[in-house]
Scaffold this motif. Structure first.
Motif, PDB file in Angstrom:
ATOM      1  N   ILE A 122       1.211  -0.659  -0.108  1.00 40.38           N
ATOM      2  CA  ILE A 122       0.384  -0.041   0.026  1.00 40.38           C
ATOM      3  C   ILE A 122       0.699   1.173   0.126  1.00 40.38           C
ATOM      4  O   ILE A 122       0.319   2.212  -0.531  1.00 40.38           O
ATOM      5  CB  ILE A 122      -0.689   0.164   1.132  1.00 40.38           C
ATOM      6  CG1 ILE A 122      -1.805  -0.928   0.904  1.00 40.38           C
ATOM      7  CG2 ILE A 122      -1.755   1.060   1.075  1.00 40.38           C
ATOM      8  CD1 ILE A 122      -2.811  -1.695   2.096  1.00 40.38           C
ATOM      9  N   SER A 123       1.997   0.936   0.667  1.00 38.38           N
ATOM     10  CA  SER A 123       3.076   2.664   1.020  1.00 38.38           C
ATOM     11  C   SER A 123       4.030   2.403  -0.259  1.00 38.38           C
ATOM     12  O   SER A 123       4.685   3.702  -0.660  1.00 38.38           O
ATOM     13  CB  SER A 123       3.515   2.156   2.421  1.00 38.38           C
ATOM     14  OG  SER A 123       5.008   1.302   1.437  1.00 38.38           O
ATOM     15  N   GLY A 124       3.510   1.793  -1.686  1.00 40.76           N
ATOM     16  CA  GLY A 124       4.828   1.690  -2.780  1.00 40.76           C
ATOM     17  C   GLY A 124       5.884   1.554  -2.391  1.00 40.76           C
ATOM     18  O   GLY A 124       6.636   1.394  -2.917  1.00 40.76           O
ATOM     19  N   ALA A 125       6.156   1.071  -1.298  1.00 38.96           N
ATOM     20  CA  ALA A 125       7.890   0.344  -0.039  1.00 38.96           C
ATOM     21  C   ALA A 125       8.540  -0.292  -1.720  1.00 38.96           C
ATOM     22  O   ALA A 125       9.608  -1.065  -1.646  1.00 38.96           O
ATOM     23  CB  ALA A 125       7.872  -0.338   1.080  1.00 38.96           C
ATOM     24  N   GLY A 126       7.979  -1.942  -2.207  1.00 42.47           N
ATOM     25  CA  GLY A 126       8.010  -2.771  -2.965  1.00 42.47           C
ATOM     26  C   GLY A 126       8.910  -3.651  -2.441  1.00 42.47           C
ATOM     27  O   GLY A 126      10.099  -4.256  -2.800  1.00 42.47           O
ATOM     28  N   VAL A 127       8.284  -4.119  -1.305  1.00 42.81           N
ATOM     29  CA  VAL A 127       9.502  -5.317  -0.465  1.00 42.81           C
ATOM     30  C   VAL A 127       8.699  -6.222  -0.668  1.00 42.81           C
ATOM     31  O   VAL A 127       7.390  -6.819  -1.016  1.00 42.81           O
ATOM     32  CB  VAL A 127       9.096  -4.678   1.649  1.00 42.81           C
ATOM     33  CG1 VAL A 127       9.569  -5.428   2.579  1.00 42.81           C
ATOM     34  CG2 VAL A 127       9.616  -3.332   1.834  1.00 42.81           C
ATOM     35  N   GLU A 128       9.746  -6.872  -1.281  1.00 47.67           N
ATOM     36  CA  GLU A 128       9.401  -8.740  -1.134  1.00 47.67           C
ATOM     37  C   GLU A 128       9.601  -9.525  -0.079  1.00 47.67           C
ATOM     38  O   GLU A 128       9.926  -9.380   0.543  1.00 47.67           O
ATOM     39  CB  GLU A 128       9.987  -9.366  -2.277  1.00 47.67           C
ATOM     40  CG  GLU A 128       9.997  -9.029  -3.422  1.00 47.67           C
ATOM     41  CD  GLU A 128       8.468  -9.077  -4.225  1.00 47.67           C
ATOM     42  OE1 GLU A 128       8.043 -10.231  -4.163  1.00 47.67           O
ATOM     43  OE2 GLU A 128       8.218  -8.183  -4.714  1.00 47.67           O
ATOM     44  N   ASP A 129       8.180 -10.601   0.038  1.00 43.30           N
ATOM     45  CA  ASP A 129       7.933 -10.968   1.618  1.00 43.30           C
ATOM     46  C   ASP A 129       6.903 -12.230   1.096  1.00 43.30           C
ATOM     47  O   ASP A 129       6.242 -12.526   0.093  1.00 43.30           O
ATOM     48  CB  ASP A 129       7.083 -10.459   2.822  1.00 43.30           C
ATOM     49  CG  ASP A 129       7.310 -10.681   3.845  1.00 43.30           C
ATOM     50  OD1 ASP A 129       8.522 -11.926   4.325  1.00 43.30           O
ATOM     51  OD2 ASP A 129       7.091  -9.608   4.948  1.00 43.30           O
ATOM     52  N   GLN A 130       6.554 -12.912   1.723  1.00 40.54           N
ATOM     53  CA  GLN A 130       6.096 -14.962   1.969  1.00 40.54           C
ATOM     54  C   GLN A 130       4.728 -13.752   1.534  1.00 40.54           C
ATOM     55  O   GLN A 130       3.926 -13.063   2.976  1.00 40.54           O
ATOM     56  CB  GLN A 130       6.643 -15.357   2.558  1.00 40.54           C
ATOM     57  CG  GLN A 130       6.601 -15.171   4.383  1.00 40.54           C
ATOM     58  CD  GLN A 130       6.646 -16.109   5.430  1.00 40.54           C
ATOM     59  OE1 GLN A 130       7.655 -16.761   4.983  1.00 40.54           O
ATOM     60  NE2 GLN A 130       5.733 -17.319   5.909  1.00 40.54           N
ATOM     61  N   GLY A 131       4.009 -14.855   1.776  1.00 42.58           N
ATOM     62  CA  GLY A 131       2.327 -14.970   1.545  1.00 42.58           C
ATOM     63  C   GLY A 131       1.574 -14.318   0.401  1.00 42.58           C
ATOM     64  O   GLY A 131       2.406 -13.505  -0.667  1.00 42.58           O
ATOM     65  N   ILE A 132       0.585 -13.517   0.975  1.00 40.31           N
ATOM     66  CA  ILE A 132      -0.636 -13.003  -0.060  1.00 40.31           C
ATOM     67  C   ILE A 132      -0.739 -12.142   0.309  1.00 40.31           C
ATOM     68  O   ILE A 132      -1.353 -11.619   0.977  1.00 40.31           O
ATOM     69  CB  ILE A 132      -1.350 -13.693  -1.263  1.00 40.31           C
ATOM     70  CG1 ILE A 132      -2.284 -14.241  -0.050  1.00 40.31           C
ATOM     71  CG2 ILE A 132      -0.359 -15.321  -1.497  1.00 40.31           C
ATOM     72  CD1 ILE A 132      -3.272 -14.935  -0.595  1.00 40.31           C
ATOM     73  N   SER A 133      -0.917 -10.807  -0.871  1.00 35.70           N
ATOM     74  CA  SER A 133      -1.960  -9.663  -0.193  1.00 35.70           C
ATOM     75  C   SER A 133      -3.679  -9.882  -0.158  1.00 35.70           C
ATOM     76  O   SER A 133      -3.931  -9.989  -0.858  1.00 35.70           O
ATOM     77  CB  SER A 133      -1.588  -8.611  -1.138  1.00 35.70           C
ATOM     78  OG  SER A 133      -2.555  -7.365  -0.801  1.00 35.70           O
ATOM     79  N   GLN A 134      -3.297  -9.353   0.708  1.00 32.96           N
ATOM     80  CA  GLN A 134      -4.607  -9.826   1.393  1.00 32.96           C
ATOM     81  C   GLN A 134      -5.451  -8.043   0.938  1.00 32.96           C
ATOM     82  O   GLN A 134      -6.599  -6.921   1.399  1.00 32.96           O
ATOM     83  CB  GLN A 134      -5.426  -9.819   2.595  1.00 32.96           C
ATOM     84  CG  GLN A 134      -4.624 -11.193   2.995  1.00 32.96           C
ATOM     85  CD  GLN A 134      -5.206 -11.261   4.979  1.00 32.96           C
ATOM     86  OE1 GLN A 134      -5.743 -12.372   4.207  1.00 32.96           O
ATOM     87  NE2 GLN A 134      -3.811 -11.261   5.531  1.00 32.96           N
ATOM     88  N   ARG A 135      -5.311  -7.074  -0.018  1.00 39.61           N
ATOM     89  CA  ARG A 135      -5.402  -5.564   0.179  1.00 39.61           C
ATOM     90  C   ARG A 135      -6.865  -5.402  -0.579  1.00 39.61           C
ATOM     91  O   ARG A 135      -7.777  -4.513   0.084  1.00 39.61           O
ATOM     92  CB  ARG A 135      -4.404  -4.555  -0.730  1.00 39.61           C
ATOM     93  CG  ARG A 135      -4.950  -3.371  -0.935  1.00 39.61           C
ATOM     94  CD  ARG A 135      -3.888  -3.045  -1.714  1.00 39.61           C
ATOM     95  NE  ARG A 135      -3.955  -1.675  -1.570  1.00 39.61           N
ATOM     96  CZ  ARG A 135      -3.456  -0.912  -2.877  1.00 39.61           C
ATOM     97  NH1 ARG A 135      -2.799  -1.825  -4.157  1.00 39.61           N
ATOM     98  NH2 ARG A 135      -4.233   0.686  -3.245  1.00 39.61           N
TER      99      ARG A 135
END
Length: 116
Positions: free
Chosen positions: A6-19
């Motif tokens: 959401i912030s646009g930081a573009g950090v890759e992480d595990q899981g899926i987006s729930q946005r």
């Protein structure tokens, strides 16, 4: 992951987006949730598998578990684990959970860390 997205930081992480489901509760981003609980001390280990209609709780090295119908018993007052009528459902959910754990094993990128 979601806040970074959401912030646009573009950090890759595990899981899926729930946005999408945060914006519109009618949107589904997953078919189930897997929850693991294992305190840093002791051998207790609990896995929970939650679908839209049921909640299954499995305990490692234990003969008992929990099964709830979230549609008819949302407060989880009646454990159906030993109910003969729900054994086919329990077996199907356990098989689904097991398959998900095996197929999702490579997705787990973080080792569990305990801090004092």
């Amino acid at each position: 992951r979601d806040i970074a997205e959401i912030s646009g930081a573009g950090v890759e992480d595990q899981g899926i987006s729930q946005r999408t489901s945060w914006i519109d509760a009618r949107e589904k981003c997953r078919e189930h949730a897997k929850i693991e609980f294992r305190p840093s001390q002791g051998s207790f280990f609990q896995n929970t598998f939650v679908t839209e209609s049921h909640k299954l709780v499995l305990y490692r090295d234990r003969e008992y578990g929990e099964l709830y119908d979230m549609e008819t018993d949302p407060l989880q007052k009646k454990n159906l684990w030993n109910d003969p009528k729900t054994q086919p459902l329990k077996e199907a959910l356990v098989a689904r959970f097991t398959a998900e754990m095996v197929s999702g094993a490579e997705e787990c990128v973080r080792e569990r860390m305990a801090y004092a």
